[in-house]
Write an enzyme that holds these catalytic residues in place. Structure first.
Site, PDB file in Angstrom:
ATOM      1  N   HIS A 258       0.854  -1.191   0.000  1.00 59.41           N
ATOM      2  CA  HIS A 258       0.000   0.000   0.000  1.00 59.41           C
ATOM      3  C   HIS A 258       0.886   1.236   0.000  1.00 59.41           C
ATOM      4  CE1 HIS A 258      -3.217   2.773   1.016  1.00 59.41           C
ATOM      5  NE2 HIS A 258      -4.046   1.803   0.658  1.00 59.41           N
ATOM      6  N   ASP A 309      -8.099  -5.289  -0.045  1.00 57.83           N
ATOM      7  CA  ASP A 309      -8.605  -6.109  -1.152  1.00 57.83           C
ATOM      8  C   ASP A 309      -8.301  -7.599  -0.981  1.00 57.83           C
ATOM      9  OD1 ASP A 309      -9.806  -4.010  -2.573  1.00 57.83           O
ATOM     10  OD2 ASP A 309      -7.858  -3.357  -3.298  1.00 57.83           O
TER      11      ASP A 309
HETATM   12  N1  CMC Z   1       3.745  -7.448  -4.939  1.00 63.53           N
HETATM   13  C1  CMC Z   1       5.079  -7.520  -5.098  1.00 63.53           C
HETATM   14  N2  CMC Z   1       5.900  -6.482  -4.847  1.00 63.53           N
HETATM   15  C2  CMC Z   1       5.330  -5.338  -4.425  1.00 63.53           C
HETATM   16  C3  CMC Z   1       3.953  -5.200  -4.254  1.00 63.53           C
HETATM   17  C4  CMC Z   1       3.150  -6.315  -4.519  1.00 63.53           C
HETATM   18  N3  CMC Z   1       1.828  -6.269  -4.362  1.00 63.53           N
HETATM   19  N4  CMC Z   1       3.685  -3.965  -3.815  1.00 63.53           N
HETATM   20  C5  CMC Z   1       4.841  -3.334  -3.738  1.00 63.53           C
HETATM   21  N5  CMC Z   1       5.837  -4.161  -4.096  1.00 63.53           N
HETATM   22  C6  CMC Z   1       7.265  -3.861  -4.139  1.00 63.53           C
HETATM   23  C7  CMC Z   1       7.637  -3.161  -5.430  1.00 63.53           C
HETATM   24  O1  CMC Z   1       7.991  -4.071  -6.423  1.00 63.53           O
HETATM   25  C8  CMC Z   1       8.790  -2.300  -4.992  1.00 63.53           C
HETATM   26  O2  CMC Z   1       9.934  -3.105  -4.853  1.00 63.53           O
HETATM   27  P1  CMC Z   1      11.373  -2.557  -5.326  1.00 63.53           P
HETATM   28  O3  CMC Z   1      11.618  -1.362  -4.436  1.00 63.53           O
HETATM   29  O4  CMC Z   1      12.258  -3.713  -5.089  1.00 63.53           O
HETATM   30  O5  CMC Z   1      11.199  -2.183  -6.766  1.00 63.53           O
HETATM   31  C9  CMC Z   1       8.381  -1.890  -3.578  1.00 63.53           C
HETATM   32  O6  CMC Z   1       7.535  -2.918  -3.097  1.00 63.53           O
HETATM   33  C10 CMC Z   1       7.644  -0.564  -3.537  1.00 63.53           C
HETATM   34  O7  CMC Z   1       6.552  -0.651  -4.433  1.00 63.53           O
HETATM   35  P2  CMC Z   1       5.897   0.559  -5.202  1.00 63.53           P
HETATM   36  O8  CMC Z   1       5.064   0.027  -6.305  1.00 63.53           O
HETATM   37  O9  CMC Z   1       6.924   1.581  -5.528  1.00 63.53           O
HETATM   38  O10 CMC Z   1       5.007   1.159  -4.031  1.00 63.53           O
HETATM   39  P3  CMC Z   1       3.757   2.038  -4.210  1.00 63.53           P
HETATM   40  O11 CMC Z   1       3.607   2.810  -2.986  1.00 63.53           O
HETATM   41  O12 CMC Z   1       3.771   2.785  -5.492  1.00 63.53           O
HETATM   42  O13 CMC Z   1       2.669   0.870  -4.355  1.00 63.53           O
HETATM   43  C11 CMC Z   1       0.702  -0.250  -4.618  1.00 63.53           C
HETATM   44  C12 CMC Z   1       1.469   0.789  -3.809  1.00 63.53           C
HETATM   45  C13 CMC Z   1      -0.661  -0.471  -3.941  1.00 63.53           C
HETATM   46  C14 CMC Z   1       0.481   0.271  -6.027  1.00 63.53           C
HETATM   47  C15 CMC Z   1       1.484  -1.576  -4.682  1.00 63.53           C
HETATM   48  O14 CMC Z   1       1.734  -2.036  -3.394  1.00 63.53           O
HETATM   49  C16 CMC Z   1       0.765  -2.617  -5.521  1.00 63.53           C
HETATM   50  O15 CMC Z   1       0.879  -2.626  -6.752  1.00 63.53           O
HETATM   51  N6  CMC Z   1      -0.006  -3.557  -4.870  1.00 63.53           N
HETATM   52  C17 CMC Z   1      -0.793  -4.506  -5.617  1.00 63.53           C
HETATM   53  C18 CMC Z   1      -2.099  -3.909  -6.089  1.00 63.53           C
HETATM   54  C19 CMC Z   1      -3.069  -3.729  -4.962  1.00 63.53           C
HETATM   55  O16 CMC Z   1      -3.269  -4.603  -4.136  1.00 63.53           O
HETATM   56  N7  CMC Z   1      -3.731  -2.564  -4.925  1.00 63.53           N
HETATM   57  C20 CMC Z   1      -4.717  -2.232  -3.920  1.00 63.53           C
HETATM   58  C21 CMC Z   1      -4.275  -1.089  -3.063  1.00 63.53           C
HETATM   59  S1  CMC Z   1      -5.192  -0.876  -1.558  1.00 63.53           S
HETATM   60  C22 CMC Z   1      -6.850  -0.657  -1.884  1.00 63.53           C
HETATM   61  C23 CMC Z   1      -7.190   0.194  -3.046  1.00 63.53           C
HETATM   62  O17 CMC Z   1      -6.669   1.296  -3.270  1.00 63.53           O
HETATM   63  O18 CMC Z   1      -8.044  -0.241  -3.786  1.00 63.53           O
END
Ligand code: CMC
Length: 373
Positions: A258, A309
């Site tokens: 998140h 989720d």
């Molecule tokens: N699976 C694998 N790796 C992950 C995930 C994940 N779900 N989420 C983050 N990471 C890793 C990412 O690869 C990165 O690693 P590195 O630094 O080695 O490249 C690190 O964690 C930071 O990730 P980020 O994408 O830069 O972080 P963010 O703050 O932009 O991401 C997020 C937030 C929600 C987009 C992401 O965690 C994600 O894609 N999660 C999966 C989709 C999801 O479940 N979304 C629902 C969010 S909550 C409810 C809602 O809004 O609906």
């Protein structure tokens, strides 16, 4: 003026003020914890809290329920449109079209006053579930089921989908999930709604745009993506091999991580218990243990906790809901938060118009078309 700051994805940037919700000290809507609301409130009470800023008195709640009943229908022309949209169209696209279309019949569409926006918010609150349920049934060759004035909003969602009075247990599960999804500060879709309304556009345009933002799998679309993962894994005994392989391939695991909760999403923690109880009651223990194995490994290997989720996809599955309804249910709930943001934005509006760092070329010379390569 202070030196402009740049943060990709606006991470950590304070982009505005709000009195609707905060994530500081756990998630609170207008000062009430989601745990307290999940335990005691109905979704209607939470909708009122978000829209009007305080919990309703008994009288105010009765009046809200009456207003919802009075607006609980959609024009026949929209039902006809829902029947004609091509088969196989994603339900989130239906929600976006439905919301946009409802503007054409709302007498307050062009009135941007505080009171008109409250009226439009209440209309959408009861009409969006009707759009969702009507299309879902039409797509299955069934007739839409009218809103039942005897039932709550949460119970009506189940009634209009299944044409069966829902049990208290299922109604409570629906209420809790709608309460947990209702509002979340400056998330991508609420921010979208605020940007749109900051131009002095209208409520339906802002909510329609917000639905588009919610659809993506990094935001609301994740709950459907989670269910697809669980279906792909299949059984608990395959979970460990599947998740280790997915992590080795650097796959993004839906339902984990998140932007603002780095140590855990309180909504996921709250929903876990209800999810386990419903799994026991519906004979879905294998899916629960599959989820637990995946959760443990993702936490250990990546230090990533689940977000809302992750359990909500399973909850909806145990409730007998089709996967393509999961993100639309998020819409049906979050319309309360979006509407509150639109109203708050307009009560103290300033156009949202940030700057960009330009990274393209400069001062190129004009090239006539016959000399371009
Ligand atoms: N699976 C694998 N790796 C992950 C995930 C994940 N779900 N989420 C983050 N990471 C890793 C990412 O690869 C990165 O690693 P590195 O630094 O080695 O490249 C690190 O964690 C930071 O990730 P980020 O994408 O830069 O972080 P963010 O703050 O932009 O991401 C997020 C937030 C929600 C987009 C992401 O965690 C994600 O894609 N999660 C999966 C989709 C999801 O479940 N979304 C629902 C969010 S909550 C409810 C809602 O809004 O609906």
């Amino acid at each position: 003026m202070a030196e402009p700051i740049y943060s990709p994805g606006l991470e950590g940037v304070i982009a505005g003020e709000t009195a609707i919700s905060t994530i500081a000290g756990g998630l609170q809507y207008r000062g009430y914890s989601i745990e307290d609301l999940g335990e005691h409130a109905t979704f209607e009470e939470v909708a009122y809290l978000l829209l009007y800023g305080e919990l309703p008195t008994g009288e105010a709640l009765t009046a809200l329920r009456k207003r919802l009943r009075e607006s609980a229908s959609i024009p026949q022309a929209l039902v006809d449109l829902l029947a004609k949209i091509p088969k196989g169209t994603a339900m989130m696209d239906i929600m976006r079209t439905g919301c946009s279309a409802l503007a054409h019949w709302d007498p307050d569409t062009t009135d941007n006053s505080h009171d008109a926006n409250l009226r439009k918010a209440e209309h959408l609150l009861v009409q969006l579930p009707i759009v969702m349920a009507a299309r879902h049934r039409l797509a299955a060759g069934q007739k839409p089921v009218p809103y039942n004035p005897e039932l709550s909003l949460a119970a009506n969602i189940l009634w209009m989908l299944f044409e069966k009075p829902p049990s208290e247990r299922l109604t409570k599960a629906m209420d809790v999930s709608l309460i947990l999804y209702a509002e979340h500060e400056y998330n991508a879709s609420a921010f979208t709604a605020r940007v749109v309304s900051s131009t002095l556009s209208d409520m339906h345009s802002a909510v329609t745009a917000a639905i588009g933002a919610l659809k993506g799998p990094l935001h609301g679309g994740a709950n459907e993506a989670v269910m697809k993962v669980l279906e792909e894994v299949g059984t608990a005994d395959r979970a460990e091999a599947w998740i280790r392989d997915a992590l080795a391939q650097k796959r993004r695991i839906m339902g984990f991580g998140h932007r603002v909760y780095k140590t855990g999403d309180p909504r996921a923690a709250y929903l876990r218990k209800l999810c386990q109880e419903l799994a026991d009651e519906t004979g879905n223990q294998d899916m629960e243990s599959m989820a637990e194995t995946i959760e443990t490994i993702v936490r250990t290997e990546k230090n990533l906790p689940p977000n809302l989720d992750w359990p909500s996809a399973r909850l909806y599955h145990y409730m007998g809901l089709d996967v393509d309804l999961y993100t639309p249910l998020f819409v049906v709930s979050r319309v309360t938060g979006w509407s509150a943001h639109v109203i708050e934005q307009l009560d103290n509006n300033r156009l949202i118009r940030p700057r960009a760092n330009y990274t393209g070329p400069l001062e190129l010379k004009w090239v006539p078309i016959d000399q371009r390569k």
